[in-house]
Design a protein around this motif. Structure first.
Motif, PDB file in Angstrom:
ATOM      1  N   SER A 177      35.299  37.899  37.441  1.00 22.02           N
ATOM      2  CA  SER A 177      34.297  37.147  38.062  1.00 22.02           C
ATOM      3  C   SER A 177      33.853  35.942  37.516  1.00 22.02           C
ATOM      4  O   SER A 177      34.083  35.790  36.302  1.00 22.02           O
ATOM      5  CB  SER A 177      33.032  38.087  38.255  1.00 22.02           C
ATOM      6  N   ARG A 178      33.122  34.946  38.084  1.00 21.60           N
ATOM      7  CA  ARG A 178      32.384  33.965  37.258  1.00 21.60           C
ATOM      8  C   ARG A 178      31.598  34.209  36.339  1.00 21.60           C
ATOM      9  O   ARG A 178      31.768  33.543  35.282  1.00 21.60           O
ATOM     10  CB  ARG A 178      31.909  33.031  38.297  1.00 21.60           C
ATOM     11  N   TYR A 184      33.246  35.169  28.503  1.00 23.09           N
ATOM     12  CA  TYR A 184      34.216  35.059  27.677  1.00 23.09           C
ATOM     13  C   TYR A 184      34.722  33.825  27.150  1.00 23.09           C
ATOM     14  O   TYR A 184      34.732  33.723  25.942  1.00 23.09           O
ATOM     15  CB  TYR A 184      35.525  35.886  28.332  1.00 23.09           C
ATOM     16  N   VAL A 185      34.754  32.832  28.276  1.00 21.54           N
ATOM     17  CA  VAL A 185      34.890  31.536  27.616  1.00 21.54           C
ATOM     18  C   VAL A 185      34.120  30.601  27.039  1.00 21.54           C
ATOM     19  O   VAL A 185      34.253  29.896  25.994  1.00 21.54           O
ATOM     20  CB  VAL A 185      35.672  30.875  28.852  1.00 21.54           C
ATOM     21  N   TRP A 186      32.742  30.836  27.527  1.00 21.84           N
ATOM     22  CA  TRP A 186      31.687  29.941  27.041  1.00 21.84           C
ATOM     23  C   TRP A 186      30.673  30.707  26.133  1.00 21.84           C
ATOM     24  O   TRP A 186      29.950  30.013  25.473  1.00 21.84           O
ATOM     25  CB  TRP A 186      30.907  29.257  28.171  1.00 21.84           C
ATOM     26  N   GLY A 187      30.941  32.140  25.775  1.00 16.78           N
ATOM     27  CA  GLY A 187      29.982  32.835  25.226  1.00 16.78           C
ATOM     28  C   GLY A 187      28.590  32.537  25.594  1.00 16.78           C
ATOM     29  O   GLY A 187      27.775  32.780  24.741  1.00 16.78           O
ATOM     30  N   ASP A 200      33.463  27.081  38.176  1.00  7.71           N
ATOM     31  CA  ASP A 200      34.139  26.438  39.345  1.00  7.71           C
ATOM     32  C   ASP A 200      34.677  25.097  39.061  1.00  7.71           C
ATOM     33  O   ASP A 200      35.569  24.778  39.518  1.00  7.71           O
ATOM     34  CB  ASP A 200      33.130  26.384  40.706  1.00  7.71           C
ATOM     35  N   VAL A 201      33.931  24.192  38.225  1.00  3.88           N
ATOM     36  CA  VAL A 201      34.230  22.957  37.915  1.00  3.88           C
ATOM     37  C   VAL A 201      35.688  22.854  36.992  1.00  3.88           C
ATOM     38  O   VAL A 201      36.449  22.213  37.575  1.00  3.88           O
ATOM     39  CB  VAL A 201      33.230  22.098  37.482  1.00  3.88           C
ATOM     40  N   TRP A 224      38.560  36.053  47.102  1.00  5.52           N
ATOM     41  CA  TRP A 224      37.249  35.535  47.823  1.00  5.52           C
ATOM     42  C   TRP A 224      36.229  36.560  47.691  1.00  5.52           C
ATOM     43  O   TRP A 224      36.227  37.740  47.788  1.00  5.52           O
ATOM     44  CB  TRP A 224      37.351  35.316  49.198  1.00  5.52           C
ATOM     45  N   GLY A 225      34.988  36.156  47.198  1.00  8.16           N
ATOM     46  CA  GLY A 225      33.920  36.989  47.061  1.00  8.16           C
ATOM     47  C   GLY A 225      33.903  37.732  45.701  1.00  8.16           C
ATOM     48  O   GLY A 225      32.953  38.494  45.171  1.00  8.16           O
ATOM     49  N   VAL A 226      34.816  37.573  44.921  1.00  8.16           N
ATOM     50  CA  VAL A 226      34.866  38.068  43.592  1.00  8.16           C
ATOM     51  C   VAL A 226      35.168  37.446  42.403  1.00  8.16           C
ATOM     52  O   VAL A 226      34.284  37.326  41.458  1.00  8.16           O
ATOM     53  CB  VAL A 226      36.514  38.961  43.430  1.00  8.16           C
TER      54      VAL A 226
END
Length: 232
Positions: A177-178, A184-187, A200-201, A224-226
């Motif tokens: 999910s976003r 995970y990536v940005w902490g 998304d960007v 989609w939606g997930v």
């Protein structure tokens, strides 16, 4: 010793940030306009650049774009409160993260340390990386050197784009999910709409760089939606 470049035309802000970072053992350089920031970034490979949007000579977006022409050093943008468009533009120009003004210096230090820690770990400075190379079709990702190739041609990714791709590639067919990718990536577990658009960007930018046809992706797919996943 971590090296940080602080860029802001408000000298009192720069002085305060510099003092606080030096108290934590960091080496800090300062720049007060866009030209000076670009020149210093050319001369030194910094662990993090803390970059204000509003600058004389060249604004923060122009500085970020200029740095991306010769370096993938991590960039954190300082944006105005509520300036969602500033955040999105910063990410589009190649920034890795953003902090909203007015900010808490403890948050600034935490973000800087998190980026340095992740980059140090993933570049192998704290030990050997297992299964350092991942190959999937025409795509090759080297985790140790943090390089990505498509058909043997190297693709220049920002630090966050690489982190995002690495997570997806090493967990093929797993849908994230976003919110999970953000954590995970940005902490960063903040869930406001601006933060979700950060993911998304980065996915859109990543597709533009690695996909033969970004509108019909071969590697990074949308559930989609997930959320998003890497198709092995």
């Amino acid at each position: 010793m971590a090296k940080v470049l602080v860029v802001d035309d408000e000298k009192l802000i720069v002085k305060g940030i510099r003092f606080s970072l030096e108290q934590d053992g960091m080496e800090v350089d300062c720049a007060y306009d866009g030209n000076e920031a670009i020149e210093k970034a050319r001369q030194t490979e910094y662990d993090v650049v803390l970059l204000d949007v509003m600058l004389p000579e060249h604004d923060g977006f122009e500085v970020c774009q200029a740095i991306r022409e010769f370096s993938e050093m991590p960039i954190i943008m300082l944006t105005a409160k509520g300036g969602d468009m500033d955040k999105i533009l910063g990410l589009e120009y190649g920034a890795d993260d953003y902090i909203t003004k007015p900010f808490n210096i403890l948050e600034v230090k935490a973000r800087i340390k998190a980026i340095i820690r992740r980059n140090s770990r993933k570049s192998g400075k704290n030990g050997r990386t297992e299964n350092s190379t991942v190959v999937c079709g025409d795509l090759k990702l080297d985790r140790e050197s943090r390089r990505v190739f498509i058909k043997e041609k190297e693709i220049n990714l920002t630090a966050k784009e690489f982190d995002l791709l690495e997570l997806l590639v090493t967990n093929p067919n797993k849908v994230y999910s976003r919110e999970t990718l953000l954590s995970y990536v940005w902490g960063n577990k903040a869930m406001d709409s601006g933060d979700v658009r950060t993911v998304d960007v980065h996915v859109r930018r990543l597709r533009e760089k690695i996909e033969p046809s970004p509108s019909d992706p071969k590697y990074v797919h949308t559930k989609w939606g997930v959320g998003y996943y890497f198709r092995a």
